[in-house]
Design a protein around this motif. Structure first.
Motif, mmCIF file in Angstrom:
data_model
loop_
_atom_site.group_PDB
_atom_site.id
_atom_site.type_symbol
_atom_site.label_atom_id
_atom_site.label_comp_id
_atom_site.label_asym_id
_atom_site.label_seq_id
_atom_site.Cartn_x
_atom_site.Cartn_y
_atom_site.Cartn_z
ATOM 1 N N ILE A 1 -47.407 -3.247 8.765
ATOM 2 C CA ILE A 1 -45.806 -3.104 9.697
ATOM 3 C C ILE A 1 -46.554 -4.055 11.665
ATOM 4 C CG2 ILE A 1 -45.534 -1.558 12.296
ATOM 5 C CD1 ILE A 1 -46.559 0.698 10.382
ATOM 6 N N LEU A 2 -45.393 -4.704 11.600
ATOM 7 C CA LEU A 2 -45.513 -5.728 13.058
ATOM 8 C C LEU A 2 -45.004 -5.583 14.024
ATOM 9 C CD1 LEU A 2 -46.455 -8.490 14.108
ATOM 10 C CD2 LEU A 2 -44.077 -9.337 12.897
ATOM 11 N N TYR A 3 -46.039 -4.483 14.824
ATOM 12 C CA TYR A 3 -45.887 -4.058 16.087
ATOM 13 C C TYR A 3 -45.634 -5.109 17.258
ATOM 14 C CZ TYR A 3 -46.584 0.472 15.183
ATOM 15 O OH TYR A 3 -46.985 1.867 13.940
ATOM 16 N N ARG A 4 -43.926 -5.841 18.156
ATOM 17 C CA ARG A 4 -44.142 -6.376 19.127
ATOM 18 C C ARG A 4 -43.917 -5.784 20.083
ATOM 19 N NH1 ARG A 4 -38.657 -7.700 18.942
ATOM 20 N NH2 ARG A 4 -37.823 -5.930 20.546
ATOM 21 N N ASN A 5 -45.305 -6.836 21.007
ATOM 22 C CA ASN A 5 -45.524 -5.691 22.329
ATOM 23 C C ASN A 5 -44.161 -6.059 23.510
ATOM 24 O OD1 ASN A 5 -46.558 -5.555 24.454
ATOM 25 N ND2 ASN A 5 -48.848 -6.100 24.099
ATOM 26 N N ASP A 6 -43.982 -5.427 24.247
ATOM 27 C CA ASP A 6 -42.688 -5.386 25.748
ATOM 28 C C ASP A 6 -43.397 -5.944 26.316
ATOM 29 O OD1 ASP A 6 -44.060 -3.559 26.023
ATOM 30 O OD2 ASP A 6 -41.803 -1.879 25.601
ATOM 31 N N THR B 1 -40.875 -3.391 13.864
ATOM 32 C CA THR B 1 -40.305 -4.568 13.107
ATOM 33 C C THR B 1 -39.589 -4.481 11.742
ATOM 34 O OG1 THR B 1 -41.750 -6.359 12.934
ATOM 35 C CG2 THR B 1 -40.947 -6.369 15.527
ATOM 36 N N ASN B 2 -40.246 -2.656 11.976
ATOM 37 C CA ASN B 2 -39.509 -2.513 10.490
ATOM 38 C C ASN B 2 -37.899 -2.803 10.633
ATOM 39 O OD1 ASN B 2 -41.334 -3.855 8.867
ATOM 40 N ND2 ASN B 2 -42.649 -1.842 9.156
ATOM 41 N N HIS B 3 -37.800 -1.955 11.815
ATOM 42 C CA HIS B 3 -36.414 -1.725 12.315
ATOM 43 C C HIS B 3 -35.693 -2.219 12.118
ATOM 44 C CE1 HIS B 3 -38.977 2.068 15.265
ATOM 45 N NE2 HIS B 3 -38.893 1.783 13.705
ATOM 46 N N PRO B 4 -33.923 -1.289 11.372
ATOM 47 C CA PRO B 4 -32.983 -2.614 10.889
ATOM 48 C C PRO B 4 -32.638 -3.682 11.855
ATOM 49 C CG PRO B 4 -32.887 -0.215 10.221
ATOM 50 C CD PRO B 4 -33.988 -0.091 11.169
ATOM 51 N N ASP B 5 -32.489 -3.341 12.998
ATOM 52 C CA ASP B 5 -32.045 -3.816 15.103
ATOM 53 C C ASP B 5 -33.276 -4.868 14.669
ATOM 54 O OD1 ASP B 5 -29.775 -2.591 13.818
ATOM 55 O OD2 ASP B 5 -29.702 -1.290 15.725
ATOM 56 N N ASP B 6 -34.071 -4.288 14.532
ATOM 57 C CA ASP B 6 -35.538 -5.506 15.479
ATOM 58 C C ASP B 6 -35.932 -6.050 13.934
ATOM 59 O OD1 ASP B 6 -34.996 -5.361 17.997
ATOM 60 O OD2 ASP B 6 -34.698 -3.022 17.528
ATOM 61 N N ARG B 7 -35.250 -6.547 12.548
ATOM 62 C CA ARG B 7 -36.480 -6.596 11.853
ATOM 63 C C ARG B 7 -36.882 -8.007 11.585
ATOM 64 N NH1 ARG B 7 -36.145 -3.317 7.665
ATOM 65 N NH2 ARG B 7 -34.213 -3.493 7.004
ATOM 66 N N SER B 8 -38.016 -7.878 11.296
ATOM 67 C CA SER B 8 -39.475 -9.224 11.043
ATOM 68 C C SER B 8 -38.720 -10.305 9.646
ATOM 69 C CB SER B 8 -40.385 -9.214 12.139
ATOM 70 O OG SER B 8 -41.175 -8.798 11.227
ATOM 71 N N ARG B 9 -38.839 -8.418 9.165
ATOM 72 C CA ARG B 9 -38.632 -9.337 7.344
ATOM 73 C C ARG B 9 -40.246 -9.756 7.438
ATOM 74 N NH1 ARG B 9 -34.248 -13.944 8.154
ATOM 75 N NH2 ARG B 9 -32.707 -12.162 8.904
ATOM 76 N N THR B 10 -41.340 -8.677 8.128
ATOM 77 C CA THR B 10 -42.873 -8.729 7.176
ATOM 78 C C THR B 10 -43.015 -7.655 6.468
ATOM 79 O OG1 THR B 10 -43.477 -7.890 9.756
ATOM 80 C CG2 THR B 10 -43.378 -10.635 8.833
ATOM 81 N N GLY B 11 -42.563 -6.377 6.011
ATOM 82 C CA GLY B 11 -42.573 -5.241 6.606
ATOM 83 C C GLY B 11 -42.660 -4.803 4.732
ATOM 84 N N ASP B 12 -43.426 -6.019 3.867
ATOM 85 C CA ASP B 12 -43.499 -5.630 2.281
ATOM 86 C C ASP B 12 -44.370 -4.202 2.185
ATOM 87 O OD1 ASP B 12 -41.481 -7.771 1.795
ATOM 88 O OD2 ASP B 12 -43.644 -9.329 1.775
ATOM 89 N N ILE B 13 -44.234 -3.434 0.982
ATOM 90 C CA ILE B 13 -45.107 -2.682 0.335
ATOM 91 C C ILE B 13 -45.419 -2.757 -0.525
ATOM 92 C CG2 ILE B 13 -44.333 0.201 -0.670
ATOM 93 C CD1 ILE B 13 -41.714 -0.171 0.061
ATOM 94 N N ARG B 14 -46.522 -2.852 -0.658
ATOM 95 C CA ARG B 14 -47.541 -3.933 -1.586
ATOM 96 C C ARG B 14 -49.271 -3.390 -1.272
ATOM 97 N NH1 ARG B 14 -46.033 -9.819 -3.290
ATOM 98 N NH2 ARG B 14 -43.874 -9.554 -1.304
ATOM 99 N N GLY C 1 -39.623 -19.159 14.206
ATOM 100 C CA GLY C 1 -39.306 -19.236 16.398
ATOM 101 C C GLY C 1 -38.212 -18.187 16.425
ATOM 102 N N ASP C 2 -37.821 -17.909 15.726
ATOM 103 C CA ASP C 2 -36.626 -16.307 16.276
ATOM 104 C C ASP C 2 -37.346 -14.815 16.501
ATOM 105 O OD1 ASP C 2 -36.399 -16.299 13.649
ATOM 106 O OD2 ASP C 2 -34.071 -16.911 13.979
ATOM 107 N N GLY C 3 -38.303 -14.817 15.999
ATOM 108 C CA GLY C 3 -39.145 -12.989 15.866
ATOM 109 C C GLY C 3 -39.004 -12.691 14.657
#
Length: 539
Positions: free
Chosen positions: A266-271, A279-292, A327-329
């Motif tokens: 999980i990558l948590y973005r500070n507001d 940021t694993n949520h579909p609307d804010d996906r950072s693409r760092t939420g691999d399952i390993r 660079g875009d989240g």
């Protein structure tokens, strides 16, 4: 003819750069000087091969706890299973740097010899009084030590508001997550471990439930308060091992990444108001939420594009992952094209650090390895790996060339912490080995290029300057670093930020962006020195 001359010049420049890189790298050796340096620690893991805390721990931290200008070392230990009443328990160890390349153990004098099931540790000046305090995570109760400023510590877990969380503590990260000048404390928790497996049972993480993580808000009066739920950052029972903070989106506040074992990272973005978004949520996906089988974390701008990239170590035959920051989240998995993919295959990988081993302006990458299956404990040792940054977005494995294959046997690597402990201008490595002695690897030859270290002293910001972003410009080189406290695997690198400068003889410009919002700029700084910068003051 004009274009031919330009083309020839470019080719010559490329050839010279590559040749120079190879010559410098070939002269570097990492030498095991653990015994010579006076470090006689032995990790107690493996006392009982069925006990999970002994298998997955522990970490280490570098810090100048006594403010004498040298980096000291703290190593976390495990403990004994069902000890007899008169048993002398294993304990954590503090080694004071003598300033001559050796250390003296001062654990008992300093009062930091915890005898719990140790996991992680991190130093930070939580009360802004000028000296570093210490937090230690354990299976069962965590421990907090207040630095008294005289070389000793006071056990202060209850005094600071009861922050001795009881669970299965793992990674720990200090950070001023609301930018008020005081450091908060984020603690990862691993599994709901309620019994020792019996007989020939083998530990598998997916056999256990996870535990929630904890965020403590620093009230600024010496105490903390639990704000985990209101901040929306409890980790969701995801078996957290690695924890590391970084401002990945360059918006001025620290975000948090969790490496979770056998579950989604999980990558948590500070507001900006100390509430966090997964940021694993579909609307804010950072693409760092691999399952390993996530273990260790390293943040660093490996491609010098001004954005912090992310490296995560994983379980056996689950390749380690290098995420390029777009660079875009969002991030892109570049493990294969960067040459990182194959380097960890066949290994269970743990601690990880980005560091410029040869001061050539590009961050190299080191990670430890060691298996964990109790059924094959004698074969747990695995070779650690050093990847040299080629300067073009790719890495090459030079572990053999720098001497990592010359040891009598491979270690059972866990935590890794980087620091220039001998102050000679190149970064050294400390590896904690489960059930074995650690390895202090001295970097010999990495200082052939120029360098600059920067230590931040906050005034409006927290005293350590944690979260401060530093940009260094020299010639055509632009680099960034961020001051942090807690990363790798259960460990902490030196809070001094290190910049390799190649053959540049002057630093043209330094930009320092403090968490308070204050920005300082310095010009024409001499190389090969440690620069102490006070917020809103002069160097």
């Amino acid at each position: 003819m004009k274009y031919k001359h330009i083309f020839t010049t470019i080719l010559l420049l490329i050839f010279t750069t590559v040749y120079y890189r190879n010559i410098v790298a070939s002269e570097i050796k990492f030498v095991d000087i653990t015994e010579e340096a006076g470090i006689h620690f032995k990790h107690a893991g493996g006392i009982d091969l069925r006990v999970v805390p002994a298998l997955v721990g522990s970490g280490a931290a570098w810090c100048d706890y006594d403010n004498n200008g040298t980096l000291d070392l703290y190593i976390v230990n495990s403990t004994a299973v069902r000890p007899e009443p008169d048993t002398i328990l294993p304990k954590n160890a503090l080694y004071r740097n003598n300033g001559d390349g050796t250390f003296t153990e001062v654990t008992d004098f300093a009062g930091v010899g915890d005898t719990g099931w140790g996991m992680g540790c991190a130093f930070a000046d939580y009360d802004n009084d000028g000296d570093a305090d210490l937090y230690v995570t354990n299976y069962k109760a965590n421990v907090f030590y207040l630095n008294k400023g005289d070389g000793t510590f006071k056990r202060y877990t209850s005094g600071a508001g009861g922050i001795g969380h009881t669970g299965f503590g793992s990674g720990v990260s200090w950070g001023d997550y609301n930018n008020d000048g005081y450091l908060e404390l984020y603690i990862g928790n691993y599994i709901e471990y309620t019994k020792v497996p019996q007989g020939d049972e083998v530990f598998f993480p997916y056999d256990f439930f996870g535990q929630n993580n904890v965020l403590y808000l620093n009230k600024g009066d010496g105490g903390f308060i639990d704000v985990t739920n209101v901040s929306k950052i409890n980790g969701g029972f995801h078996l957290t091992l690695g924890v590391a903070a970084a401002d990945y989106d360059n918006d001025g506040d620290l975000d948090i990444y969790l490496a979770n074992d056998s579950d989604q990272n999980i990558l948590y973005r500070n507001d900006g108001e100390m509430t966090f978004l997964n940021t694993n949520h579909p609307d804010d996906r950072s693409r760092t939420g691999d399952i390993r089988g996530g273990m260790g974390i390293a943040w660093g701008d490996y491609d010098n594009d001004g954005a912090l990239d992310l490296f995560v170590t994983n379980w056996l035959d689950e390749n380690n992952v290098l995420y390029k920051n777009n660079g875009d989240g969002t991030f892109t998995d570049v493990s294969a094209q960067s040459g990182v993919f194959e380097s960890g295959l066949g290994k269970t990988c743990w601690g990880a650090v980005f560091f410029d081993m040869d001061n050539d302006t590009d961050l190299d990458l080191f990670f430890s390895a060691g298996h964990i299956d109790p059924a094959t404990w004698e074969n747990h040792g695995q070779q650690d790996v050093l990847l040299r940054n080629n300067g073009d977005g790719t890495f090459i494995d030079i572990s053999e060339e720098v001497g990592l294959r010359e040891f009598d046997s491979p270690g059972v690597g866990r935590g890794v912490a980087a620091a220039d402990y001998d102050a000679d201008g190149d970064v050294d490595l400390l590896i904690v080995n489960s059930g074995e002695k650690p390895r202090l690897l001295r970097n010999d030859g990495g200082n052939k290029n120029n360098w600059l270290y920067i230590r931040t002293v906050g005034v409006e910001s927290n005293r350590d300057g944690i979260g401060t972003l530093i940009k260094v410009f020299s010639g055509n080189s632009e680099q960034i670093r961020e001051v942090s406290a807690g990363s790798s695997y259960l460990s902490q690198n030196s809070s001094e930020v290190e910049f390799g400068l190649g053959n540049h003889n002057i630093v043209d410009k330094i930009i320092i962006q403090w968490s308070s919002g204050i920005v300082q700029i310095f010009h024409n700084i001499a190389v090969n020195q440690k620069l102490v910068v006070k917020e809103n003051g002069s160097e």
